[in-house]
Write an enzyme that holds these catalytic residues in place. Structure first.
Site, PDB file in Angstrom:
ATOM      1  N   ALA A  55      11.958  -5.146  -8.111  1.00 31.90           N
ATOM      2  CA  ALA A  55      13.327  -4.692  -8.769  1.00 31.90           C
ATOM      3  C   ALA A  55      12.826  -2.913  -8.599  1.00 31.90           C
ATOM      4  O   ALA A  55      13.522  -2.257  -8.597  1.00 31.90           O
ATOM      5  CB  ALA A  55      12.449  -4.252 -10.224  1.00 31.90           C
ATOM      6  N   GLU A  56      11.747  -2.284  -8.029  1.00 26.75           N
ATOM      7  CA  GLU A  56      11.397  -1.100  -8.313  1.00 26.75           C
ATOM      8  C   GLU A  56      11.540  -0.810  -6.634  1.00 26.75           C
ATOM      9  O   GLU A  56      12.121   0.528  -6.704  1.00 26.75           O
ATOM     10  CB  GLU A  56       9.637  -0.755  -8.127  1.00 26.75           C
ATOM     11  CG  GLU A  56       9.005  -1.104  -9.931  1.00 26.75           C
ATOM     12  CD  GLU A  56       9.730   0.160 -10.812  1.00 26.75           C
ATOM     13  OE1 GLU A  56      10.050   0.413 -10.286  1.00 26.75           O
ATOM     14  OE2 GLU A  56       9.482  -0.626 -12.008  1.00 26.75           O
ATOM     15  N   SER A  57      11.744  -1.346  -5.553  1.00 23.21           N
ATOM     16  CA  SER A  57      11.384  -0.742  -4.005  1.00 23.21           C
ATOM     17  C   SER A  57      12.429  -1.710  -3.275  1.00 23.21           C
ATOM     18  O   SER A  57      12.971  -1.751  -2.092  1.00 23.21           O
ATOM     19  CB  SER A  57      10.111  -0.395  -3.841  1.00 23.21           C
ATOM     20  OG  SER A  57       9.406  -1.618  -3.463  1.00 23.21           O
TER      21      SER A  57
END
Length: 185
Positions: A55-57
């Site tokens: 989700a972040e990267s």
């Protein structure tokens, strides 16, 4: 006839690898060894760590957000300094945030800290990871003030509400797609 055999063999090999390639494009996974190690050390579900990274990267090591968060688990420099101090790190350089081992260790430490702060509630921990623990605490307090249990709809930031839903969905997908790689079987 030999050419037909080679083509047939190639088709069999490709048909066995196509699902793996599709999974890797749709749901990438890298640094499994670090994820498993950090999950063991911090008492976390490795599929949750993988889902947060996704989700972040999307597993891009050198990702930098508009807010200045860096690396796989998108940690801001201020948060990284706090984690380094609180976790007893002997040295820390901002460039370390682009090292998978350091970034995943710090992000996992933060995730563990959020889970402890919110009594093991994964949705609240994820909200705290994304929007800050003060916001997550406020959403929890507002729900309790109404005499209700905390629900995703209590998150007033649409970006954070979508983030938590995305991580929870990705966690299920990682558990189903990569159980062996994440050490879940």
């Amino acid at each position: 006839m030999a050419l037909l055999g080679v083509v047939g063999l190639a088709a069999v090999v490709l048909s066995q690898r196509v699902p793996d390639v599709v999974d890797e494009i749709r749901l990438p996974l890298r640094h499994e060894d670090i994820i498993r190690q950090q999950a063991r050390e911090k008492g976390l579900d490795p599929s949750l760590i993988a889902a947060v990274i996704y989700a972040e990267s999307r597993f891009r090591d050198n990702q930098v957000s508009h807010a200045g968060a860096e690396g796989l688990m998108q940690i801001t420099p201020d948060t990284a300094r706090d984690i380094a101090r609180q976790s007893g790190a002997t040295s820390f350089e901002l460039s370390d945030l682009h090292t998978p081992q350091v970034n995943i260790a710090y992000g996992s430490w933060r995730l563990r800290h959020m889970l402890e702060r919110f009594d093991g509630s994964v949705p609240l921990a994820l909200a705290g990871y994304n929007a800050g623990p003060e916001n997550a605490q406020r959403w929890l307090n507002e729900a309790r003030g109404r005499g209700a249990s905390f629900r995703l709809r209590d998150i007033t930031f649409p970006e954070t509400r979508n983030y938590v839903a995305k991580v929870l969905s990705a966690r299920r997908d990682y558990r189903a797609t990569y159980p062996k790689q994440l050490g879940l079987d």
